[in-house]
Motif scaffolding. Structure first.
Motif, PDB file in Angstrom:
ATOM      1  N   GLN A 154       0.826  -1.201   0.000  1.00  0.00           N
ATOM      2  CA  GLN A 154       0.000   0.000   0.000  1.00  0.00           C
ATOM      3  C   GLN A 154       0.865   1.258   0.000  1.00  0.00           C
ATOM      4  O   GLN A 154       0.539   2.262  -0.641  1.00  0.00           O
ATOM      5  CB  GLN A 154      -0.936   0.026   1.201  1.00  0.00           C
ATOM      6  N   ILE A 157       1.810   1.783  -3.571  1.00  0.00           N
ATOM      7  CA  ILE A 157       0.682   2.325  -4.339  1.00  0.00           C
ATOM      8  C   ILE A 157       0.512   3.808  -4.050  1.00  0.00           C
ATOM      9  O   ILE A 157       0.405   4.645  -4.965  1.00  0.00           O
ATOM     10  CB  ILE A 157      -0.608   1.561  -4.002  1.00  0.00           C
ATOM     11  N   THR A 280      -4.587   4.219 -11.315  1.00  0.00           N
ATOM     12  CA  THR A 280      -5.473   3.309 -10.590  1.00  0.00           C
ATOM     13  C   THR A 280      -5.755   2.057 -11.410  1.00  0.00           C
ATOM     14  O   THR A 280      -5.743   0.928 -10.883  1.00  0.00           O
ATOM     15  CB  THR A 280      -6.790   4.021 -10.245  1.00  0.00           C
ATOM     16  N   TRP A 283      -2.767  -0.339 -11.273  1.00  0.00           N
ATOM     17  CA  TRP A 283      -2.694  -1.123 -10.045  1.00  0.00           C
ATOM     18  C   TRP A 283      -3.814  -2.161  -9.969  1.00  0.00           C
ATOM     19  O   TRP A 283      -3.609  -3.268  -9.466  1.00  0.00           O
ATOM     20  CB  TRP A 283      -2.739  -0.201  -8.827  1.00  0.00           C
ATOM     21  N   THR A 284      -4.987  -1.827 -10.484  1.00  0.00           N
ATOM     22  CA  THR A 284      -6.079  -2.795 -10.512  1.00  0.00           C
ATOM     23  C   THR A 284      -5.706  -4.010 -11.349  1.00  0.00           C
ATOM     24  O   THR A 284      -6.051  -5.153 -11.004  1.00  0.00           O
ATOM     25  CB  THR A 284      -7.352  -2.136 -11.067  1.00  0.00           C
ATOM     26  N   LEU A 287      -2.329  -5.869  -9.247  1.00  0.00           N
ATOM     27  CA  LEU A 287      -2.437  -6.424  -7.903  1.00  0.00           C
ATOM     28  C   LEU A 287      -2.833  -7.901  -7.855  1.00  0.00           C
ATOM     29  O   LEU A 287      -2.296  -8.644  -7.016  1.00  0.00           O
ATOM     30  CB  LEU A 287      -3.400  -5.582  -7.062  1.00  0.00           C
ATOM     31  N   ARG A 296      -5.152  -8.903  -0.576  1.00  0.00           N
ATOM     32  CA  ARG A 296      -5.426  -7.955  -1.663  1.00  0.00           C
ATOM     33  C   ARG A 296      -6.695  -7.152  -1.417  1.00  0.00           C
ATOM     34  O   ARG A 296      -6.810  -6.002  -1.870  1.00  0.00           O
ATOM     35  CB  ARG A 296      -5.520  -8.723  -2.986  1.00  0.00           C
ATOM     36  N   PRO A 301      -6.223   0.391  -4.763  1.00  0.00           N
ATOM     37  CA  PRO A 301      -5.452   0.707  -5.971  1.00  0.00           C
ATOM     38  C   PRO A 301      -5.463   2.179  -6.346  1.00  0.00           C
ATOM     39  O   PRO A 301      -4.564   2.661  -7.037  1.00  0.00           O
ATOM     40  CB  PRO A 301      -6.106  -0.159  -7.051  1.00  0.00           C
TER      41      PRO A 301
END
Length: 308
Positions: A154, A157, A280, A283-284, A287, A296, A301
């Motif tokens: 995190q 991110i 975003t 990251w989606t 992940l 998760r 994200p």
């Protein structure tokens, strides 16, 4: 205002003006006369601080590097890392005409994160305000405790979101990366992937028997500092068992660095690439391959609420 304060403000104005012109027109075609006109200072004041345009470009790069270290919380280089380059201003008390303020050709400093034409364009896409840089790395206040299993992920991110916002909103940071791209900063040293600055192994999460790779050591160019920090963060996540089985921290870091540098390069031409939803979506997509369930489900994200 004292002479020292006036000299510092003049230097900051010159760095901001140069960054804006370098970002808009390019370093090669930008003249020192254009910089003085934009900063609204005399030629004598400019030459007091910077003997050449190369010195001014170096100051822009070093100011951007300082701001990047604020974003990541990465340490400043030691004297041995700088290869003899000064990284801080002096502390004299003269004025610009007498040459005694001690800040000529130093590094660091620079004024706050302001807006420019590209900033306004990017904000128009995002519909949000510019973010001030955090005093330390953003994960100190976001993404939960560093000691939990998803803390480093995190943190990573959140920090990528702060970096991309900075590239959209801060012309000095953006110009510094552009100068870095054109070879304005020396290359960073390299070390084997999976080994930290003190020789620490990456630990859990790495794939056994993978061939050694390389990444730049913290303390060099902007990309070197960024790459080194991403690798360190994912190596820590691997050590804590926060990565999915079989995921190599070095391979994961290579993907994140390549993507974020790609956003920076593409964003220099089209600010839409620096819109938050682009990162975003990245990251989606990443992940599910990076972090196992149920950990998760605790990740954001789009960045944790405290980092927005």
């Amino acid at each position: 205002m004292t002479r020292q304060e006036r000299a510092v403000r003049t230097r900051e104005a010159l760095i901001e003006a140069a960054a804006d012109l370098f970002d808009r027109d390019g370093q090669e075609v930008t003249s020192l006369a254009a910089v003085t006109a934009k900063a609204q200072v005399s030629a004598g004041a400019l030459y007091f601080h910077f003997a050449t345009k190369a010195d001014l470009a170096d100051a822009v790069t070093r100011t951007a590097l300082s701001r990047l270290r604020q974003i990541t919380g990465a340490p400043a280089p030691t004297p041995a890392d700088t290869n003899g380059h000064a990284t801080g201003n002096g502390s004299g008390s003269g004025n610009e005409s007498e040459g005694g303020d001690g800040s000529r050709n130093g590094g660091g400093g620079g004024s706050g994160w302001g807006g420019d034409a590209r900033t306004q364009a990017a904000r128009g896409v995002r519909g949000e305000r510019a973010a001030a840089p955090p005093a330390r790395g953003p994960a100190a206040a976001a993404g939960g405790a560093r000691g939990d299993r998803v803390g480093e992920v995190q943190q990573l991110i959140d920090t990528t979101h702060v970096l991309v916002r900075g590239l959209a909103d801060d012309v000095v940071l953006r110009a510094g990366f552009a100068l870095d791209r054109s070879g304005g900063q020396r290359p960073a040293r390299e070390r084997p992937v999976g080994e930290g600055p003190a020789g620490r192994a990456a630990g859990k999460g790495g794939t056994g028997g993978e061939r050694p790779g390389r990444w730049p050591e913290v303390g060099g160019s902007l990309r070197g500092v960024w790459s080194g920090w991403v690798h360190e963060t994912l190596a820590a996540a691997g050590t804590r068992g926060a990565l999915a089985p079989g995921v190599s921290p070095g391979d994961a870091a290579a993907v994140v660095v390549a993507a974020t540098v790609g956003f920076e390069v593409l964003g220099a031409q089209d600010p839409l690439w620096l819109a938050p939803h682009r990162l975003t979506r990245f990251w989606t997509l990443l992940l599910p391959a990076l972090v196992p369930l149920p950990a998760r489900e605790a990740l954001h994200p789009g960045g944790s609420p405290a980092a927005r």
